[in-house]
Write a protein that holds these residues in place. Structure first.
Motif, mmCIF file in Angstrom:
data_model
loop_
_atom_site.group_PDB
_atom_site.id
_atom_site.type_symbol
_atom_site.label_atom_id
_atom_site.label_comp_id
_atom_site.label_asym_id
_atom_site.label_seq_id
_atom_site.Cartn_x
_atom_site.Cartn_y
_atom_site.Cartn_z
ATOM 1 N N TYR A 45 94.296 58.949 26.729
ATOM 2 C CA TYR A 45 94.972 58.517 25.509
ATOM 3 C C TYR A 45 94.150 57.439 24.818
ATOM 4 C CZ TYR A 45 98.206 56.033 22.502
ATOM 5 O OH TYR A 45 98.783 55.426 21.428
ATOM 6 N N VAL A 46 93.983 57.610 23.515
ATOM 7 C CA VAL A 46 93.373 56.586 22.673
ATOM 8 C C VAL A 46 94.303 56.387 21.478
ATOM 9 C CG1 VAL A 46 91.390 55.944 21.254
ATOM 10 C CG2 VAL A 46 91.027 57.199 23.388
ATOM 11 N N ASP A 47 94.747 55.163 21.274
ATOM 12 C CA ASP A 47 95.646 54.834 20.173
ATOM 13 C C ASP A 47 95.019 55.232 18.833
ATOM 14 O OD1 ASP A 47 98.214 53.126 19.575
ATOM 15 O OD2 ASP A 47 96.687 52.514 18.104
ATOM 16 N N GLU A 48 95.845 55.742 17.925
ATOM 17 C CA GLU A 48 95.343 56.186 16.616
ATOM 18 C C GLU A 48 94.573 55.094 15.883
ATOM 19 O OE1 GLU A 48 97.816 58.405 13.886
ATOM 20 O OE2 GLU A 48 99.048 59.062 15.583
ATOM 21 N N SER A 49 94.966 53.850 16.066
ATOM 22 C CA SER A 49 94.333 52.751 15.334
ATOM 23 C C SER A 49 92.884 52.511 15.743
ATOM 24 C CB SER A 49 95.130 51.457 15.514
ATOM 25 O OG SER A 49 95.070 51.022 16.867
ATOM 26 N N LYS A 57 85.303 59.374 24.075
ATOM 27 C CA LYS A 57 84.134 59.966 24.726
ATOM 28 C C LYS A 57 83.638 59.079 25.865
ATOM 29 C CE LYS A 57 79.704 62.053 23.819
ATOM 30 N NZ LYS A 57 78.876 62.689 22.816
ATOM 31 N N GLU A 58 83.630 57.779 25.642
ATOM 32 C CA GLU A 58 83.186 56.887 26.708
ATOM 33 C C GLU A 58 84.143 56.914 27.893
ATOM 34 O OE1 GLU A 58 81.399 52.491 27.501
ATOM 35 O OE2 GLU A 58 81.857 53.103 25.465
ATOM 36 N N LEU A 59 85.435 56.971 27.621
ATOM 37 C CA LEU A 59 86.420 57.061 28.694
ATOM 38 C C LEU A 59 86.261 58.375 29.452
ATOM 39 C CD1 LEU A 59 88.769 55.583 30.006
ATOM 40 C CD2 LEU A 59 90.277 56.630 28.330
#
Length: 124
Positions: A45-49, A57-59
């Motif tokens: 999960y990456v927050d939209e902001s 990609k790094e995660l």
């Protein structure tokens, strides 16, 4: 960009590495007990902001590195057909391989296979 993940620990209860960071992005990685060469990527999960800056990609790369360290040569997950996430994972090299058994018209399983080097070769 090199984001620092403030938490990476081994969950002794589930025997899985857990990845997380600052509350705006997170990821779980589960190693299958019946096939320890396969890791399941969950809850990336990456927050939209903060999207579109390379954090996802790094995660994902960090999860792949940890999976390799655990001896896995395949990462799998399920995503919704036609979603932007399916397209994103496909750009990262994942390929669909099976419809979901429970909701075959909604979800597809995708995977990424790679060569896993021995720990001493990979980490030196």
């Amino acid at each position: 960009m090199n984001y620092k993940f403030n938490k990476c620990y081994w969950d002794e209860l589930t025997n899985h590495p857990i990845l997380a960071n600052d509350g705006k992005s997170s990821c779980n990685l589960y190693v299958y007990k019946d096939d320890p060469t396969v890791a399941y990527l969950g809850d990336l999960y990456v927050d939209e902001s903060i999207r579109n800056n390379g954090r996802g990609k790094e995660l994902l790369n960090y999860a792949q590195t940890l999976a390799q360290k655990c001896g896995c040569n395949r990462i799998i997950l399920k995503v919704e057909y036609g979603s932007w996430m399916l397209k994103w994972y496909e750009r990262e090299g994942f390929e669909p391989y099976q419809r979901d058994n429970e909701e075959p018209d909604k979800y597809v399983w995708i995977g990424l296979e790679y060569t896993c080097l021995e720990n001493d070769q990979y980490w030196n």
